[in-house]
Design an enzyme around this catalytic site. Structure first.
Site, PDB file in Angstrom:
ATOM      1  N   ASP A  98       0.812  -1.219   0.000  1.00  0.00           N
ATOM      2  CA  ASP A  98       0.000   0.000   0.000  1.00  0.00           C
ATOM      3  C   ASP A  98       0.842   1.264   0.000  1.00  0.00           C
ATOM      4  O   ASP A  98       0.412   2.302  -0.516  1.00  0.00           O
ATOM      5  CB  ASP A  98      -0.910   0.017   1.224  1.00  0.00           C
ATOM      6  CG  ASP A  98      -2.046  -0.995   1.121  1.00  0.00           C
ATOM      7  OD1 ASP A  98      -2.347  -1.423  -0.005  1.00  0.00           O
ATOM      8  OD2 ASP A  98      -2.622  -1.348   2.162  1.00  0.00           O
TER       9      ASP A  98
ATOM     10  N   GLU B 147     -31.814 -19.792  10.275  1.00  0.00           N
ATOM     11  CA  GLU B 147     -31.472 -19.774   8.851  1.00  0.00           C
ATOM     12  C   GLU B 147     -32.280 -18.777   8.002  1.00  0.00           C
ATOM     13  O   GLU B 147     -31.743 -18.172   7.075  1.00  0.00           O
ATOM     14  CB  GLU B 147     -31.635 -21.178   8.264  1.00  0.00           C
ATOM     15  CG  GLU B 147     -30.654 -22.186   8.822  1.00  0.00           C
ATOM     16  CD  GLU B 147     -30.971 -23.597   8.359  1.00  0.00           C
ATOM     17  OE1 GLU B 147     -30.188 -24.162   7.585  1.00  0.00           O
ATOM     18  OE2 GLU B 147     -32.022 -24.143   8.772  1.00  0.00           O
TER      19      GLU B 147
END
Length: 1361
Positions: A381, A1289
């Site tokens: 970076d 879920e």
């Protein structure tokens, strides 16, 4: 006294200390045999038995191991506190420091720290494995800033991950610290629930709803007192102030570690050991040694050399010492910007901005700029910024009199991971020149995840103009991710000189850059077209930025077009503090306060999570005779095993034995979902990662080293089938192929007004439970075996263990305390590890333990099933669906596992919420040579429902209708018949839809989004509402549960049941149910663990049925006890509970009872060949709807979720806080599935995306910036305990609303590019897929490598399975 040796450095004599001294939680630690290879985490856990800090990844990528380190900074004359990853820090690196772990700041036995208390009370933990690390990150922040901002809080958590909560409750808890007056000094003894100004209710950052009216019920927590902290050890303070810093040398079994204090000593050591690694924070080398198994015999830490830690400014720029940490750099540069003109500090500003996205605090606090330069990463970076700014690096060599200064240009990084440093040279510093008023510099980065992620492409560009003009004098640029090094486009740079800064440069640059950076199809990192488009897009951003600056300075007259200005804007979330509202229907007023059902009871283990006292399998203390196991797995996808040679491994230190199929006392074949799998491969392997054998040694490290020495000779087998498409071509399928028929889809298709055909794909998804697979097997008397395992199915473990050992199930005792996350990944695949461990324990007659590394776990345990859907949908011109023909293909991997059941569940849910009169669905499981894919939260339903929403969108696009209109037109109603021939007795699909549309103000925001898009070319917003209907039910023989209740003579209650606690709050809900049944406080009831000795045949905790089935079993057991006590209660109505129990004991009434429950009327007669279905396949359905709004950067593919509103039908919630936590956590996990997470393989089936460095799950910064959850009121459900509904879920799929909002935004971008009509967009909507689907000129001008002639003979670096 510490031992010391004398050494010479030049003309000075130094004393080198070789005894390690440091403090942990205020106690002094002296280690005379410190091994540099031992990490701080390992030392804390195995030597000091402080197991609160967890091992989650070994890469510093999850934050579970976070601790705080404190030391005296003699340069700045102050004590500094910082968070760090204990999994990377060598224990020798904390010499002279004070280490604080989660155990050191608070305890349930004494007093909780404010961070721990608030996190628990705000429901900020679920499985709890990540919680200690999150606590310590926040604690370290508070030690440095007693009143942090919301931005500070989000920043300090960038290096932490959580897979359960969805992050919102954690941020809500910690945001209370932004108000120094928040909380009550009396804590729990507060005389009233006085509302503070933080907007939090019930720990949920919202408001309760009673009959539709909001009622404030603020949670009470202790006021934070920053003066009550652990003091820095006076001994260390005195030593620090006396400038008594010692040179250090530690020698271990294989590695010697130096820490010099003088520059000349450092240079001398590097000259003596030219191949030695210089390590400051060990953030790079620690991964290489700990994860990749590399050995560096000599390591030198320059962290104590003052000259390398200085940051000095002169008139020309700033000189940064190579050992300056990135946090120090950011702090110093922040101050520097205030002292110098803005134009001069443009490079400094770019570095500050880049550091925000660089890793997390734990890494930034220890990683040095010198390490970032010298590792020479091609995706660094910082290096592109330093190169673009023409920075100067200074090196020193012991044998050379003068330092060498080197310009950081193209020649600085001659090849991959190599710098121009001469052998033995030490990097001293780097000089960053100030910028001039006629120059501009800007840095950019694009990654898979916005925070704490490595770059796909990064760039820094700098242009210098002739004074007062827009004519280019110099152009310098550097890119990462475009070659094997940080690279400069030298021809482009030359071509730019003398050009005017006008629009014709844009296309010229794109042409030149493609010549400078010729990527090929097989380029490492893949995504070649995307990377090429990014390079051009980033220049376009820079071009507009510079042009706008020139206009503002009056150098240019031509202003930017209003719509182009959006290319310069940051996402709208950047200045938004997280907010949200959680609402639900409160219990009736007449419900007794003692009755906690329906109330937001705190997770029963929440405080244990927050203090690190919650015990997981690997926290169990080691036995003196314990051994460690490491698996030996295949490195070929499809091959015969010709020979296994363990001779070299057997000579490795600590080696005990090798186990394989020949050591199995019973059967080497075990049944998983009725299909057989081998414990150890015998004759052949069918995927990379298949278990062949295992090495047993006296320690984990030694077992891992010995396993690497096992040599296996293979003979490859053809074909190797990796992808769904290859399986279709080879007809490599599991049988039978499933079929469902409703009406006559093919015949009615011919009479439809419109028929649309298409296909769409969903990727797999790694479970990334924070606690990896782990097992401890302890041989007992005779043939008995006691097994501790992190799994969702103790019954299956008991069965397979008895089969492998060749003994009865009654001789195997399985114990499960808690799981650090499961999500279906521990429903079957734990057997890959537990079976070898049990075989080894039986062979050795000693306890054997193994906890997979994150990398091993991801490589061998499988993922969610990738799906391919091919559809043909017929409809009327008004959008009414008439007919659907759907072919579903899943990639099952090398074994059957649960793949057939996953496909069945997908087919059940393939209609999502829509009533279609005629349907033909075929489901095919592909047999391939990748590791077997397995159960994952949703069990195939999310993939099928995503495909359904894709054909719904296709219909809307074809008819020119809004997708919301098509969805609403076709929603199920009560009484409708599903394609599984089951009548919907009730349906709340429309209620959820209508409430969600209303609460979210969808219509108003649709107008606002369209207006925004009309004004902005390069940033687009999207909005979508998506419903869900989730079938609750599993195979009928599994629809049973048991419970046991024991009441002791003091009135305390011990409760156990067959379900496992994995963060979903199951134990908490069971205690609430028992409390109501027995009429006693929840504090009198305790659940310790799940054990096959207490409740036999407990089955799998899966299918979202844990509360439904175990709750009814608990109720049955409690009802039995109550019925026994009834005569005594009638005789003595005035007796208290304790006296009632004692009286029952005296009357010889049994105070122990079992409960059993089976879901009634569950059966299914499904002829998979004809497609006819009879019976009652699903017990009931859970409904929901979600609206999400996103903002997309069309030039990079980056996006952010601005707001999500969810309405969920959970019946009458047993615990609203826990249910809302499941909804939020499920949504964020689903958000990863649909927008971010994508396992990638090589063409031979090796998983590339291994570990958190390569595989990204959502982080704190990915949480919707406004996150609202509403539980549907007045919902009844007579099919489950107390009218509740399953919630684990169903919410996950609602994250598809974010995907389709992204698609909505991309559609606007495509329209601006002249691309109208339907377009395909597969999941996940990664930055790459978003960017390339936008289809603008920067995308179109690059060739398609997959069809390009020059790439014809090349294989892509990665493929989708």
């Amino acid at each position: 006294m510490p031992a010391a040796v004398s050494i010479c450095s030049g003309d000075k004599t130094l004393k080198e200390n070789n005894v390690l001294e440091f403090y942990v939680n205020g106690k002094k630690v002296i280690e005379k045999q410190a091994d540099p290879e031992i990490t701080l985490l390992t030392y804390l856990r195995t030597k000091l038995f402080l197991t609160g800090s967890k091992l989650g990844c070994g890469e510093g990528g999850c934050g579970a191991c976070t601790v705080m380190i404190s030391k005296w900074d003699h340069i700045n004359s102050k004590i500094i506190h910082y968070s760090a990853n204990a999994c990377l820090a060598p224990v020798v690196s904390v010499h002279g420091c004070a280490v604080t772990t989660v155990e050191g700041i608070g305890s349930t036995k004494t007093k909780l720290h404010a961070v721990q208390e608030r996190l628990a009370k705000f429901h900020g933990s679920q499985c709890g494995f990540c919680t200690p690390g999150i606590v310590m990150s926040m604690y370290a922040l508070l030690r440095n800033k007693t009143v942090p901002s919301a931005e500070d809080i989000e920043g300090c958590l960038q290096g932490n991950l959580c897979r359960c909560t969805g992050y919102r409750p954690i941020l809500s808890a910690f945001n209370t610290f932004t108000d120094p007056c928040a909380g009550c000094p009396r804590g729990q003894n507060c005389c009233k629930n006085a509302a503070t100004d933080n907007g939090f209710t019930n720990g949920l950052n919202g408001e309760d709803v009673v009959n539709g009216k909001g009622v404030s019920t603020e949670i009470c927590f202790t006021k934070y007192d920053p003066t009550q902290q652990i003091i820095f050890p006076p001994e260390l303070l005195m030593k620090g102030k006396s400038q008594h810093i010692e040179a250090l040398k530690f020698t271990g079994e294989r590695v010697t570690w130096f820490r010099p204090i003088l520059l000349e000593h450092l240079v001398e050591l590097k000259g003596k050991y030219p191949d030695a690694q210089l390590v400051n924070g060990n953030t790079e080398v620690g991964v290489e040694t700990g994860v990749k198994g590399r050995l560096y015999p000599v390591m030198i830490s320059p962290s104590a050399v003052d000259e390398l830690r200085s940051i000095q400014m002169d008139k020309n720029g700033v000189n940064v010492g190579a050992s300056c940490t990135l946090s120090e750099l950011r702090e110093s540069f922040d101050s520097l910007r205030k002292l110098r003109p803005t134009a001069e500090t443009q490079c400094v500003a770019s570095i500050i901005e880049m550091l925000h996205w660089f890793a997390g605090d734990q890494i930034r606090n220890v990683a040095a700029i010198g390490g970032n330069i010298m590792t020479a990463s091609p995706i660094s970076d910082l290096n592109p910024i330093l190169m673009a700014n023409e920075s100067i690096a200074t090196f020193r060599l012991h044998s050379r009199a003068k330092d060498r200064q080197v310009l950081m240009d193209q020649s600085f990084f001659p090849k991959y991971r190599t710098t121009c440093a001469e052998k033995g040279e030490v990097l001293l510093s780097v000089h960053l020149p100030f910028n001039g008023k006629d120059e501009y510099i800007k840095a950019y980065k694009q990654s898979k995840r916005r925070e704490d992620d490595i770059a796909i492409v990064n760039a820094a560009m700098r242009v210098v103009f002739h004074p007062g003009t827009c004519k280019v004098l110099k152009f310098v640029a550097a890119f990462g991710g475009m070659a094997a090094t940080s690279v400069m486009p030298e021809k482009t740079m030359q071509n730019m000189i003398g050009r005017m800064w006008t629009d014709d440069l844009i296309d010229n640059f794109a042409e030149w850059i493609s010549e400078d950076f010729p990527l090929s199809l097989d380029a490492p990192g893949g995504m070649v077209e995307y990377r090429e488009a990014l390079a051009a897009s980033l220049f376009f951003k820079f071009f507009l930025y510079v042009k706008n600056c020139l206009v503002e300075r009056g150098v240019m007259d031509e202003k930017l077009a209003e719509r182009d200005l959006s290319a310069l804007h940051e996402a709208a979330h950047m200045d938004r503090q997280l907010k949200g509202k959680q609402t639900w229907q409160e219990v009736k007023v007449e419900q007794p306060p003692l009755d906690k059902v329906g109330r937001s009871l705190q997770h029963v283990a929440g405080e244990l999570h927050a203090t690190g006292e919650a015990v997981y399998v690997d926290d169990i203390p080691q036995c003196s005779s314990e051994l460690y196991l490491c698996l030996v797995t295949s490195i070929r996808p499809h091959a015969f095993i010709r020979e296994v040679d363990v001779s070299l491994a057997s000579t490795s230190p600590g080696f005990v034995t090798y186990v394989d199929h020949r050591d199995v006392g019973g059967s080497n074949n075990i049944a998983i979902y009725h299909a057989m799998e081998e414990v150890f491969a015998t004759e052949k392997v069918t995927c990379i990662g298949q278990v062949i054998g295992a090495v047993v040694a006296d320690s984990q490290a030694r077992a891992q080293r010995a396993a690497q020495l096992v040599k296996i000779d293979y003979e490859d087998i053809s074909p190797v089938v990796i992808t769904i498409e290859e399986a279709v071509s080879e007809k490599s399928f599991r049988s039978p192929i499933h079929k469902v028929v409703k009406g006559n889809a093919e015949e009615t298709m011919t009479s439809c007004d419109q028929v649309i055909e298409g296909e769409v794909r969903t990727a797999g998804q790694e479970h990334f439970y924070m606690e990896t697979q782990v097992c401890l097997a302890v041989p007992k008397d005779g043939e008995e075996m006691e097994v501790y395992s992190s799994n969702q199915d103790p019954e299956a473990l008991q069965k397979t263990s008895s089969a492998v050992l060749g003994v009865g199930q009654n001789k195997v005792q399985v114990r499960v305390k808690r799981l650090g996350g499961g999500f279906g990944g521990k429903a079957t695949r734990f057997l890959l590890l537990s079976s070898p461990v049990i075989v080894a324990a039986a062979k050795c007659g000693r306890p054997v333990r193994c906890m997979l590394t994150r990398q091993e776990d991801m490589s061998i345990t499988g993922t969610r099933h990738p799906f391919l859907g091919k559809y043909k949908i017929g409809c009327t011109k008004e959008g009414r669906l008439v007919s659907l023909v759907l072919d579903l293909f899943s990639n099952g991997g090398n074994t059957q596992d649960s793949s057939m059941y996953v496909m069945a569940k997908a087919m059940i849910n393939s209609d999502n919420c829509y009533c279609i009169p005629n349907m033909l669905i075929r489901g095919t499981v592909c047999k391939t040579n990748i590791v077997s894919n397995t159960a994952f939260r949703g069990f195939g339903a999310p993939q099928a429902m995503f495909i359904a929403e894709s054909w719904i969108t296709a219909v809307a696009e074809r008819l020119g209708l809004s997708t919301e209109k098509v969805r609403e037109t076709n929603l199920y109603r009560a009484g409708d018949l599903t394609h599984f021939n089951q009548v919907l007795e009730t349906s709340n699909a429309r209620r959820c839809w209508e409430e969600c549309m209303k609460i979210s103000q969808f219509d108003k925001r649709r107008i606002e989004v369209d207006a925004y898009n009309s004004k902005n070319r390069w940033r687009k917003r999207g909005l979508a509402c998506v419903p869900t209907k989730f079938a609750i039910g599993i195979k009928e023989y599994r629809c049973q549960a048991g419970a046991l209740i024991n009441i002791y003579t003091d009135g305390s209650v011990y409760l156990t049941h067959g379900g496992t606690e994995m963060g979903q709050g199951l134990h908490t809900k069971m205690i609430q149910i028992a409390s109501r049944c027995l009429g006693i406080p929840v504090s009198r009831i305790h659940i310790s663990e799940t054990s096959t000795t207490h409740v036999p045949n407990g089955g799998t905790t899966a299918g979202s049925l844990g509360s439904d089935m175990n709750g009814m079993a608990v109720k049955a057991a409690c009802d039995e006890i109550v019925s026994r006590l009834a005569p005594i209660r009638k005789k003595f109505p005035e007796l208290s509970w304790d006296k009632l129990i004692l009286q029952a004991y005296m009357e010889r009434v049994s105070l122990s009872a079992t409960g059993f429950y089976r879901i009634p009327d569950m059966y299914s007669n499904w002829d998979v060949h004809t497609g006819t279905v009879k019976g009652r396949h699903s017990n009931y359905y859970t409904y929901g709807a979600a609206v999400s709004e996103v903002e997309v950067d069309c030039l990079t593919g980056d996006h952010v979720v601005l707001q999500t509103d969810i309405v969920m039908d959970v019946g009458k919630s047993l615990n609203p806080a826990i249910d809302i936590g499941q909804i939020e956590g499920g949504f964020v996990q689903g958000y990863g599935l649909f927008t971010m997470e994508e396992p990638l393989h090589t063409s031979n089936g090796r998983l590339i995306t291994v570990g958190p460095g390569a595989y990204k799950i959502p982080g704190f910064g990915d949480c919707p910036k406004e996150f609202n959850v509403h539980l549907l009121g007045n919902s009844e459900n007579d099919k489950a305990i107390y009218s509740s509904k399953a919630v684990g879920e169903p919410p996950l799929f609602l994250a598809a609303s974010a995907f389709f909002a992204i698609k909505d935004a991309v559609g606007s971008a495509r329209n601006d590019s002249g691309l109208h009509g339907r377009f395909r967009m597969d999941a996940p909507a990664t930055a790459e897929r978003i960017r390339m689907t936008c289809g603008d000129r920067f995308v179109r001008q690059h060739r398609n490598h997959a069809t390009a002639e020059e790439d014809e003979s090349k294989t892509p670096w990665a493929i989708r399975t």
